[in-house]
Write an enzyme that holds these catalytic residues in place. Structure first.
Site, mmCIF file in Angstrom:
data_model
loop_
_atom_site.group_PDB
_atom_site.id
_atom_site.type_symbol
_atom_site.label_atom_id
_atom_site.label_comp_id
_atom_site.label_asym_id
_atom_site.label_seq_id
_atom_site.Cartn_x
_atom_site.Cartn_y
_atom_site.Cartn_z
ATOM 1 C CD GLU A 25 -2.758 -1.385 2.312
ATOM 2 O OE1 GLU A 25 -3.867 -0.864 2.475
ATOM 3 O OE2 GLU A 25 -2.236 -2.128 3.153
ATOM 4 C CB SER A 161 -5.928 -1.929 -0.345
ATOM 5 O OG SER A 161 -5.574 -0.764 0.342
ATOM 6 C CE1 TYR A 229 -11.246 -1.309 -0.814
ATOM 7 C CE2 TYR A 229 -12.376 -3.116 -1.905
ATOM 8 C CZ TYR A 229 -12.089 -2.400 -0.769
ATOM 9 O OH TYR A 229 -12.662 -2.756 0.420
ATOM 10 N NE ARG A 268 -12.147 1.772 6.862
ATOM 11 C CZ ARG A 268 -11.171 1.507 5.981
ATOM 12 N NH1 ARG A 268 -10.359 2.448 5.562
ATOM 13 N NH2 ARG A 268 -11.009 0.293 5.519
ATOM 14 C CG ASP A 270 -13.227 -1.923 6.962
ATOM 15 O OD1 ASP A 270 -13.519 -0.724 7.149
ATOM 16 O OD2 ASP A 270 -12.206 -2.280 6.331
ATOM 17 C CD GLU A 283 -9.828 -4.701 7.580
ATOM 18 O OE1 GLU A 283 -8.667 -5.022 7.908
ATOM 19 O OE2 GLU A 283 -10.074 -3.930 6.646
ATOM 20 C CG ASN A 285 -8.496 -1.081 8.322
ATOM 21 O OD1 ASN A 285 -7.836 -1.891 7.705
ATOM 22 N ND2 ASN A 285 -9.827 -1.066 8.272
ATOM 23 N N GLY A 289 -6.656 4.905 5.536
ATOM 24 C CA GLY A 289 -6.225 5.870 4.520
ATOM 25 C C GLY A 289 -6.615 7.302 4.876
HETATM 26 N N1 LIG Z 1 -16.892 -12.355 4.821
HETATM 27 C C1 LIG Z 1 -17.127 -11.449 3.870
HETATM 28 N N2 LIG Z 1 -18.331 -11.409 3.247
HETATM 29 C C2 LIG Z 1 -18.576 -10.498 2.273
HETATM 30 N N3 LIG Z 1 -17.690 -9.600 1.829
HETATM 31 C C3 LIG Z 1 -16.479 -9.589 2.405
HETATM 32 C C4 LIG Z 1 -16.128 -10.504 3.450
HETATM 33 N N4 LIG Z 1 -14.853 -10.270 3.811
HETATM 34 C C5 LIG Z 1 -14.420 -9.264 3.036
HETATM 35 N N5 LIG Z 1 -15.387 -8.849 2.192
HETATM 36 C C6 LIG Z 1 -15.270 -7.735 1.229
HETATM 37 O O1 LIG Z 1 -13.899 -7.460 1.045
HETATM 38 C C7 LIG Z 1 -13.567 -6.157 1.539
HETATM 39 C C8 LIG Z 1 -12.197 -6.168 2.207
HETATM 40 O O2 LIG Z 1 -12.211 -7.097 3.270
HETATM 41 P P1 LIG Z 1 -11.528 -6.777 4.668
HETATM 42 O O3 LIG Z 1 -11.736 -7.970 5.541
HETATM 43 O O4 LIG Z 1 -12.016 -5.472 5.187
HETATM 44 O O5 LIG Z 1 -9.979 -6.717 4.300
HETATM 45 P P2 LIG Z 1 -8.997 -5.530 3.854
HETATM 46 O O6 LIG Z 1 -9.803 -4.266 3.819
HETATM 47 O O7 LIG Z 1 -7.953 -5.511 4.922
HETATM 48 O O8 LIG Z 1 -8.432 -5.927 2.554
HETATM 49 C C9 LIG Z 1 -14.709 -5.818 2.493
HETATM 50 O O9 LIG Z 1 -14.867 -4.426 2.626
HETATM 51 C C10 LIG Z 1 -15.889 -6.484 1.806
HETATM 52 O O10 LIG Z 1 -16.325 -5.707 0.694
HETATM 53 MG MG LIG Z 2 -11.167 -3.550 5.114
#
Ligand SMILES: Nc1ncnc2c1ncn2[C@@H]1O[C@H](COP(=O)(O)OP(=O)(O)O)[C@@H](O)[C@H]1O
Ligand SMILES: [Mg+2]
Length: 325
Positions: A25, A161, A229, A268, A270, A283, A285, A289
């Protein structure tokens, strides 16, 4: 700019803005860093940008900053490594301390802590590479797939990301998804897919900000969500328009998660909201960002906090930490 530009009561500080680094990143971090530098300069501080690399300690000794503003995401900057070095170098820094970074950057660890604390998070199974190489974990995949149901989300334990995250629609997709995730981290998780809305709640100094919803544009290509993204593939709504009580519940869960992981100053969280109205935390963060399109600045803006005010507050919350003895 005059000496009072840093705001009432604030003094002009010598601030090292740590950005870049070797993380995937890096580019986002360079943009976050540049924007933070501009804000700090407008606030009247003396800013020294540092692109974090081999000479970090040498640069810190030379610059002798009053404080370091860490504008790094992912590996090194967000996982406690740089925080640890700053403690050794005796430089106060912004944001969460080492332990909160370690807990947050490791999704598997964070999710286990959430389970223990009763914070809802999608069901999951996690493996490291040795489990596959030396313990025959592949033979357990069938049972996991039955338990989680398809589609299954496969993700590296520590990334951001959406890097390395794949949606496996059937058993045939799982091996490739695992290989992809293992290329990012030696620990991966298989997680229950939540068919729902993508929410983010930022916390500033222990207070939740308005909820942001990320709305994917252009069809339900759920398996190809990394594309979301890319510029223009996602639109953001803040404050998110949510059913009664959901905003408060999301903010409460985000705050619980922030406290559970020991985050400090800002972070933040999520989450996903399923159609039945249930929320689950994905998760946290510790250094989200800070670019023009990032969610924390958008949420702050919606709460009437300008970017400069946001940066000023994060700086004011920077702390000197005593290294573990
Ligand atoms: N279990 C899940 N079910 C549905 N969508 C998911 C799930 N896990 C991740 N996502 C999608 O992927 C995105 C990124 O996942 P995340 O766990 O926040 O990891 P990171 O942001 O660290 O890459 C989430 O914002 C969501 O859109
Ligand atoms: Mg995330």
């Amino acid at each position: 700019m005059g000496p009072d530009a840093a705001g009432p009561g604030a003094r002009t500080q010598r601030v090292a803005v740590l950005k870049g680094g070797r993380s995937l990143e890096r580019q986002v971090s360079l943009r976050s860093g540049a924007r933070v530098e501009d804000a700090l300069t407008r606030l009247g501080h003396y800013v020294v940008p540092i692109d974090v690399g081999l000479d970090l300690i040498r640069q810190l000794r030379e610059v002798r900053p009053d404080v370091a503003f860490i504008a790094m995401h992912g590996r090194d900057g967000e996982d406690g490594t740089v925080q640890e070095l700053l403690e050794i170098a005796d430089v106060p820094y912004t944001g969460s301390g080492v332990l909160a970074c370690v807990r947050s950057m490791d999704k598997v660890l964070a999710k286990h802590l959430m389970l223990e604390a009763g914070i809802p998070t999608p069901e999951f199974f996690a493996f490291n590479e040795t489990a596959f190489r030396e313990l025959g974990a592949a033979d357990a995949l069938g049972a996991i797939e039955q338990r989680l149901d398809f589609p299954i989300v496969v993700k590296p334990s520590s990334q951001g990301s959406a890097l390395g995250i794949k949606f496996a629609r059937s058993a045939a997709d799982v091996p490739a998804a695992l290989v992809a995730a293992f290329s990012y981290d030696s620990k991966v998780l298989l997680e229950r897919y939540v068919d729902g809305r993508d929410l983010a709640v930022s916390i500033l100094d222990g207070e939740p900000l308005p909820v942001v919803e990320a709305v994917p544009q252009g069809g339900d290509e759920f398996y190809d969500f990394q594309a979301r993204y890319e510029i223009g593939r996602t639109s953001f709504v803040c404050p998110a328009e949510l059913p009664d009580g959901v905003t408060e519940r999301a903010q409460e869960l985000a705050l619980q998660t922030y406290r559970l992981l020991g985050c400090d100053a800002f972070a933040r969280v999520d989450l996903m909201l399923d159609p039945s109205g249930e929320l689950a935390v994905l998760e946290a963060n510790p250094i989200p960002g800070l670019t023009e399109t990032s969610l924390l600045p958008q949420a702050a803006e919606a709460a009437g906090i300008s970017f400069d005010q946001l940066v000023g507050r994060i700086l004011a919350l920077a702390k000197a930490r005593v290294p573990a003895t």
